[in-house]
Write an enzyme that holds these catalytic residues in place. Sequence first.
Site, PDB file in Angstrom:
ATOM      1  N   LYS A 139       0.943  -0.627   0.191  1.00  0.00           N
ATOM      2  CA  LYS A 139      -0.238   0.190  -0.117  1.00  0.00           C
ATOM      3  C   LYS A 139       0.762   0.980   0.036  1.00  0.00           C
ATOM      4  O   LYS A 139       2.004   1.573   1.006  1.00  0.00           O
ATOM      5  CB  LYS A 139      -0.642   0.139   0.858  1.00  0.00           C
ATOM      6  CG  LYS A 139      -1.744   1.281   0.969  1.00  0.00           C
ATOM      7  CD  LYS A 139      -2.386   1.061   2.199  1.00  0.00           C
ATOM      8  CE  LYS A 139      -3.600   2.267   2.538  1.00  0.00           C
ATOM      9  NZ  LYS A 139      -2.790   3.857   2.829  1.00  0.00           N
TER      10      LYS A 139
ATOM     11  N   GLY B 120       5.271   3.587  11.119  1.00  0.00           N
ATOM     12  CA  GLY B 120       4.259   4.696  10.696  1.00  0.00           C
ATOM     13  C   GLY B 120       4.529   5.477  12.074  1.00  0.00           C
ATOM     14  O   GLY B 120       4.881   5.299  12.795  1.00  0.00           O
TER      15      GLY B 120
ATOM     16  N   GLY C  86      -2.204   5.339  13.889  1.00  0.00           N
ATOM     17  CA  GLY C  86      -2.453   4.376  13.406  1.00  0.00           C
ATOM     18  C   GLY C  86      -2.226   3.343  13.178  1.00  0.00           C
ATOM     19  O   GLY C  86      -2.819   1.908  12.720  1.00  0.00           O
ATOM     20  N   GLY C  87      -0.801   2.737  13.353  1.00  0.00           N
ATOM     21  CA  GLY C  87      -0.042   1.597  13.749  1.00  0.00           C
ATOM     22  C   GLY C  87      -0.252   0.676  14.300  1.00  0.00           C
ATOM     23  O   GLY C  87      -0.571  -0.226  14.367  1.00  0.00           O
TER      24      GLY C  87
ATOM     25  N   GLU D 297       6.652  -0.473  13.508  1.00  0.00           N
ATOM     26  CA  GLU D 297       7.789   0.549  14.379  1.00  0.00           C
ATOM     27  C   GLU D 297       6.987   1.908  13.836  1.00  0.00           C
ATOM     28  O   GLU D 297       6.327   2.087  12.606  1.00  0.00           O
ATOM     29  CB  GLU D 297       8.226   0.707  12.936  1.00  0.00           C
ATOM     30  CG  GLU D 297       9.825   1.446  13.691  1.00  0.00           C
ATOM     31  CD  GLU D 297       9.908   2.919  13.453  1.00  0.00           C
ATOM     32  OE1 GLU D 297       9.806   3.394  13.527  1.00  0.00           O
ATOM     33  OE2 GLU D 297      11.167   2.955  12.399  1.00  0.00           O
TER      34      GLU D 297
ATOM     35  N   CYS E 228      12.785   8.052  12.305  1.00  0.00           N
ATOM     36  CA  CYS E 228      12.289   7.598  13.624  1.00  0.00           C
ATOM     37  C   CYS E 228      13.452   7.598  14.718  1.00  0.00           C
ATOM     38  O   CYS E 228      13.040   7.088  16.106  1.00  0.00           O
ATOM     39  CB  CYS E 228      11.724   6.356  13.208  1.00  0.00           C
ATOM     40  SG  CYS E 228      12.980   5.461  12.089  1.00  0.00           S
TER      41      CYS E 228
ATOM     42  N   GLU F 263       6.523  11.167  21.901  1.00  0.00           N
ATOM     43  CA  GLU F 263       7.557  11.777  20.218  1.00  0.00           C
ATOM     44  C   GLU F 263       6.256  12.457  19.726  1.00  0.00           C
ATOM     45  O   GLU F 263       5.734  12.853  19.120  1.00  0.00           O
ATOM     46  CB  GLU F 263       7.721  10.047  19.528  1.00  0.00           C
ATOM     47  CG  GLU F 263       8.448  10.719  17.914  1.00  0.00           C
ATOM     48  CD  GLU F 263       8.031   9.755  17.143  1.00  0.00           C
ATOM     49  OE1 GLU F 263       9.836   9.894  16.058  1.00  0.00           O
ATOM     50  OE2 GLU F 263       7.111   9.134  16.760  1.00  0.00           O
TER      51      GLU F 263
END
Length: 500
Positions: free
Chosen positions: A179, A236, A240-241, A260, A297, A386
Amino acid sequence: MLKGTHLIAGEWVGNTDSFANEPVTGEADRFAAGTPDLVDQACQAAEEAFWSYGYTTRAERAAFLRTIADEIEARGADLTAYGCKETGLPEARLNGERGRTTGQLRLFAEHIEAGDYLDRRHDKALPDRAPLPRPDIQMVQRPIGPVAVFGASNFPLAFSTAGGDTASALAAGCPVVVKGHQAHPATAEIVAQAIDYAVKKCNLHPGVFSLIQDGGIPVGQALVQHPVIKAVGFTGGLRGGRALFDLCAQRPEPIPFFGELGSVNPMFLLDDALAARGTDIASGWAGSLTMGAGQFCTNPGIAVVKAGEAADAFVAASREALSGAGEQTMLTSGIASAYDAGQARFDAAEAVTSLVTSPAAPRSAGPNLFSVSAQAFLADEALAEEVFGPLGLVVIAQDDAEVMAVAKSLEGQLTCTLQMDDGDLDAAKTLLPVLERKAGRLLVNGFPTGVEVSEAMVHGGPYPASTNFGATSVGTLAIRRFLRPVSYQNFPEALLSLDK
């Protein structure tokens, strides 16, 4: 030339719904938007492809990976041009990331050719063993089936269409459905063209790779819940993850979600190093914080120091270094808005002192620096969250006990760093057991921005850094995510092949 469509099992397929990219310069390009029906087509093709691709030889898959790398390099100029246009990343960064992408494809080719990843084991039969004989048992790692991969916003090449998740899954023998990320669909398509050409050149089943462009939440949900998908690779944000992770767990057949999700990558400055090299460390930290507008990240967002003159000098040097850094273009306007919201959250915290403030234009970000006492940091969990961008927080502890308390309070991290000199060895030994439980990669006297793609690298960590603390998304160990052990008992050699 851009097609603006999806790659589904070797065919470029369009549909009526479309979306536009968000270029930094120039006109926008339009792309067909993904749908759950396209997801089903791609997944069914991937399942069909597995019956041949999953049983190819290691040599055949290695040749495929190298061909993809060659075809990406052949499209290098277009990739750099579209990557710069869509993301605002500089040309040198895109060229370097392309080299990393092709390098890891070739690294996985070498890795599977060596064969060690198969972890072959053999318990030979013991027919005369008492009280019971032992059968002949052989074990090998086998590919799990079709894998879903989500492109990352901040790495349009190395963590996206042909990035580390795709490379390791293909190396394992697993077809891949990607995706694409809406931030860089043109870049994704050009890479997909390279993979499509490699599939045809290597005479593989066309379902071995498909790219579906964006389509939003419904497409992501359909992909992770499709019954033929056996694992998901994701890089991401936490929100959402975590939603996708929960969907994977709620399936009738739960599957692993290798996500991650983010990290603040704390840096602990021990006493002797702080006194001897504090200003130099501050300069390096400022460079690491602002590299790529802080959109890594592994960006080291927190520095922990003990109060005193050396700490004051470190804060002053950090403030001076960051005050001279200008604003940079962010990957998307959404990321820029999220960064602004993170800055506002720190500005609103009563216990936090603002040291550097950098108002920026839309889709841009400048560095921001804050300080806070360790006690206040420990009292406000939000300060350990974060902020994706060039924002740094100095946590000032009063003594070793507070430093340890800060370390123990941290959630899972991708990295933790010790800045230390020889005289700090005892303090480092005390902290190390705690940091080992917090992060997947520990550093001494360096900065975590910059991840080596190698045999020994771990890019992962305890939740929420990643959703599987035993996995890595960078380095050759990443292939283990898409394999499962199978034992073969009393198999005749004519039926058994453990060398694929």
